[in-house]
Write a protein that holds these residues in place. Structure first.
Motif, PDB file in Angstrom:
ATOM      1  N   GLU A 197       0.829  -1.204   0.000  1.00  0.00           N
ATOM      2  CA  GLU A 197       0.000   0.000   0.000  1.00  0.00           C
ATOM      3  C   GLU A 197       0.867   1.258   0.000  1.00  0.00           C
ATOM      4  OE1 GLU A 197      -3.422   2.048   2.788  1.00  0.00           O
ATOM      5  OE2 GLU A 197      -3.098  -0.109   2.935  1.00  0.00           O
ATOM      6  N   ASP A 255       2.294   1.692  -3.493  1.00  0.00           N
ATOM      7  CA  ASP A 255       1.261   2.180  -4.411  1.00  0.00           C
ATOM      8  C   ASP A 255       1.034   3.680  -4.225  1.00  0.00           C
ATOM      9  OD1 ASP A 255       0.889  -0.298  -5.545  1.00  0.00           O
ATOM     10  OD2 ASP A 255      -0.906  -0.792  -4.367  1.00  0.00           O
ATOM     11  N   ASP A 256       0.972   4.113  -2.961  1.00  0.00           N
ATOM     12  CA  ASP A 256       0.779   5.543  -2.693  1.00  0.00           C
ATOM     13  C   ASP A 256       1.960   6.368  -3.192  1.00  0.00           C
ATOM     14  OD1 ASP A 256      -1.638   4.949  -1.515  1.00  0.00           O
ATOM     15  OD2 ASP A 256      -0.895   5.091   0.547  1.00  0.00           O
ATOM     16  N   ALA A 307       1.840   6.505  -6.973  1.00  0.00           N
ATOM     17  CA  ALA A 307       0.742   7.365  -7.410  1.00  0.00           C
ATOM     18  C   ALA A 307       1.118   8.830  -7.245  1.00  0.00           C
ATOM     19  CB  ALA A 307      -0.521   7.039  -6.628  1.00  0.00           C
ATOM     20  N   ASP A 308       1.769   9.155  -6.131  1.00  0.00           N
ATOM     21  CA  ASP A 308       2.195  10.538  -5.914  1.00  0.00           C
ATOM     22  C   ASP A 308       3.269  10.960  -6.917  1.00  0.00           C
ATOM     23  OD1 ASP A 308       0.452  10.719  -3.818  1.00  0.00           O
ATOM     24  OD2 ASP A 308       1.974  10.430  -2.254  1.00  0.00           O
TER      25      ASP A 308
END
Length: 121
Positions: free
Chosen positions: A46, A49-50, A53-54
């Motif tokens: 997680e 992924d964050d 994405a950022d």
């Protein structure tokens, strides 16, 4: 019924031998450790992924991509506006007579060349 009793008896003896071969406390410890490691991996996934994405889903990257695309299209002479430059759209649909006349004209244009080729043979 005798066959069923014999089957249950053999299953019971198989289960007893499996239980004696396996250490229940050790298996519980292993399963607990597996569950803990699985939760740690989920948290790391997680977080990755964050972070991705950022890093890649920013507005700046999208605006920069649009700018580069517009620049390339401008260099190629393509305009990105609502007008279609240089196209003359027909005002009405051609009739069947117009289509036949165009075909005959094209055929008449090609006939001299075809005749010259036939004569050359």
């Amino acid at each position: 019924q005798v066959a069923a009793a014999a089957a249950v008896s053999s299953v019971t003896s198989a289960m007893a031998s499996a239980n004696s071969a396996m250490n229940a406390a050790e298996m519980t410890r292993i399963m607990t450790e597996f569950q803990r490691q699985n939760e740690i991996a989920a948290v790391k996934e997680e977080m990755m992924d964050d972070a991705l994405a950022d890093a890649f889903d920013s507005e700046e990257v999208e605006e920069e991509a649009d700018q580069v695309t517009s620049q390339v299209l401008a260099e190629l002479g393509v305009e990105l506006d609502s007008q279609l430059v240089g196209l003359n759209a027909p005002g009405k649909r051609p009739t069947q007579e117009d289509a036949i006349a165009e075909e005959e004209e094209a055929l008449n244009d090609a006939l001299p060349d075809l005749r010259a080729r036939l004569d050359a043979l």
